[in-house]
Design a protein around this motif. Structure first.
Motif, short mmCIF file in Angstrom:
data_model
loop_
_atom_site.label_atom_id
_atom_site.label_comp_id
_atom_site.label_asym_id
_atom_site.label_seq_id
_atom_site.Cartn_x
_atom_site.Cartn_y
_atom_site.Cartn_z
N LEU A 279 -7.18 -20.54 23.77
CA LEU A 279 -7.90 -21.71 23.29
C LEU A 279 -8.41 -22.55 24.45
CD1 LEU A 279 -8.69 -23.77 21.04
CD2 LEU A 279 -6.41 -24.76 21.35
N TYR A 280 -7.53 -22.88 25.40
CA TYR A 280 -7.92 -23.79 26.47
C TYR A 280 -8.78 -23.11 27.53
CZ TYR A 280 -4.74 -27.03 24.24
OH TYR A 280 -4.14 -27.86 23.32
N SER A 283 -12.10 -23.23 25.63
CA SER A 283 -12.57 -24.60 25.33
C SER A 283 -11.81 -25.61 26.20
CB SER A 283 -12.36 -24.92 23.85
OG SER A 283 -12.99 -23.97 23.02
N GLN A 285 -12.56 -28.32 27.37
CA GLN A 285 -12.77 -29.73 27.01
C GLN A 285 -11.67 -30.26 26.09
OE1 GLN A 285 -14.61 -27.21 25.95
NE2 GLN A 285 -14.97 -27.36 23.74
N LEU A 286 -10.89 -29.34 25.51
CA LEU A 286 -9.79 -29.75 24.64
C LEU A 286 -8.52 -30.14 25.42
CD1 LEU A 286 -10.09 -27.06 21.80
CD2 LEU A 286 -10.90 -29.43 21.76
N LEU A 287 -8.51 -29.84 26.69
CA LEU A 287 -7.37 -30.23 27.52
C LEU A 287 -7.28 -31.75 27.60
CD1 LEU A 287 -7.76 -27.75 30.52
CD2 LEU A 287 -5.76 -27.87 29.01
N ARG A 289 -7.27 -35.30 29.24
CA ARG A 289 -8.19 -35.70 30.31
C ARG A 289 -7.62 -35.48 31.71
NH1 ARG A 289 -10.21 -41.83 30.57
NH2 ARG A 289 -8.02 -42.08 31.20
N GLY A 292 -7.90 -31.91 32.51
CA GLY A 292 -9.29 -31.52 32.70
C GLY A 292 -9.77 -31.86 34.10
N LEU A 319 0.42 -28.28 18.63
CA LEU A 319 -0.95 -27.98 19.05
C LEU A 319 -1.48 -26.75 18.34
CD1 LEU A 319 -0.79 -28.72 22.88
CD2 LEU A 319 -2.09 -29.98 21.15
N LYS A 322 -2.33 -27.82 14.88
CA LYS A 322 -3.50 -28.69 14.89
C LYS A 322 -4.80 -27.89 14.93
CE LYS A 322 -5.82 -32.14 17.79
NZ LYS A 322 -5.71 -32.95 19.05
N HIS A 323 -4.80 -26.83 15.73
CA HIS A 323 -6.05 -26.10 15.94
C HIS A 323 -6.22 -24.89 15.03
CE1 HIS A 323 -7.31 -28.47 19.38
NE2 HIS A 323 -6.11 -28.36 19.90
#
Length: 328
Positions: A279-280, A283, A285-287, A289, A292, A319, A322-323
């Motif tokens: 996932l990470y 994507s 951007q899902l980490l 901040r 990231g 997590l 959630k996803h």
């Protein structure tokens, strides 16, 4: 007038064995002003205890996933290693503060779901060892990205608590011995509570030489190490007992660590970890901040490893839900 720390350092010089590590000689990669109250190893211990990775250990699996309130977690395992190692260190006149810091910090790099999570990340990256990750955690995370700046002696003991390289200090070697003693005895104890095994299943060599109760086994091994290592510049255990410990370890792998009862749940845990890695990576951007921002510093894959590897069991499941799990 001497400070409290200087008095403590003088006591070490006067009372510890000649081959014990002395906190006055400890080295940090980044020099810092000395503390008035605490020795270098005491500061290391405190930094570990107050760190976020240490707090997370209370929600990380030792062996049994979600077993209830009375079974070991990675935190209680670390505390038990610390207690056993401190007993030996004090008896041998070694540096108890160094021993305690290394014991409490040795598993800071462990993944969610214990070794199941470690296997998942290792299969994903091609190389992942929790002892190396523990060193990475203390060197690069905490104190606003500056790392804990632990002494070289503590870091050496942490990274070499397992693997092919022995710690340079006797204190580190004590922690290495006690880690194995602790996890075998306590995982066996928990296995009996779960009902997977019982004392009657222990191999004859283990029952005869070490005993059948975890406390009895611990007592035999701790006494043997102290008796043989006293006034010696090395940590020794009688081959008679070491053979039994190795047979004990083989037994635990056969009946516990690789048991069908645990394998089913561990496979689920590995799936969660691998899915989050995917996932990470796909994507980023899902980490969070702060992670990231670290991708530029460490690279995306390493940053994802650090984030997923640092999750608690519950955090990883939350997590995943959630996803991937619809809200009903």
């Amino acid at each position: 007038m001497l400070s409290v720390r200087e008095i403590s350092e003088n006591i070490e010089q006067e009372t510890l064995a000649p081959w014990a590590a002395k906190s006055s000689q400890a080295v940090r990669d980044s020099e810092e002003a000395a503390d008035d109250l605490r020795t270098a190893f005491q500061r290391d211990r405190d930094r570990i205890i107050h760190s976020t990775p240490f707090r997370k250990l209370k929600h990380k699996t030792q062996v049994y996933l979600c077993p209830g309130d009375h079974y070991r977690t990675r935190l209680t395992h670390s505390m038990e290693v610390s207690q056993i190692a401190r007993t030996i260190a004090r008896a041998l006149r070694l540096n108890e503060d160094l021993t305690e810091a290394a014991a409490l910090g040795h598993d800071l790099g462990h993944t969610p779901f214990g070794h199941a999570g470690e296997r998942a990340i290792n299969s994903y990256t091609g190389h992942f060892k929790h002892n190396e990750q523990s060193l990475r955690v203390v060197e690069l995370y905490g104190r606003k990205g500056k790392g804990l700046n632990l002494t070289r002696e503590v870091r050496d003991a942490i990274v070499n608590h397992t693997g092919s390289t022995m710690p340079k200090t006797l204190e580190g070697q004590v922690v290495r011995r006690c880690d194995r003693i602790a996890y075998l005895c306590h995982d066996f104890d928990d296995g009996c509570k779960v009902g997977i095994i019982g004392p009657e299943k222990l191999p004859g060599i283990v029952a005869m030489r070490l005993g059948t109760e975890p406390s009895q086994i611990l007592d035999v091994l701790v006494h043997n190490i102290v008796e043989l290592s006293l006034n010696q510049p090395q940590i020794i255990i009688d081959k008679y007992y070491e053979e039994a410990v190795e047979e004990f370890r083989n037994f635990m792998f056969d009946y516990i660590y690789c048991s069908p009862q645990l394998t089913v749940e561990h496979n689920k845990a590995e799936h969660v970890v691998r899915t989050l890695m995917d996932l990470y990576m796909e994507s980023p951007q899902l980490l969070p901040r702060e992670y990231g921002e670290l991708a530029d510093r460490f690279g995306l894959k390493q940053t994802v490893v650090d984030f997923v590897g640092g999750l608690t069991d519950a955090g990883a499941v939350q997590l995943f839900n959630k996803h991937y799990i619809p809200i009903i």
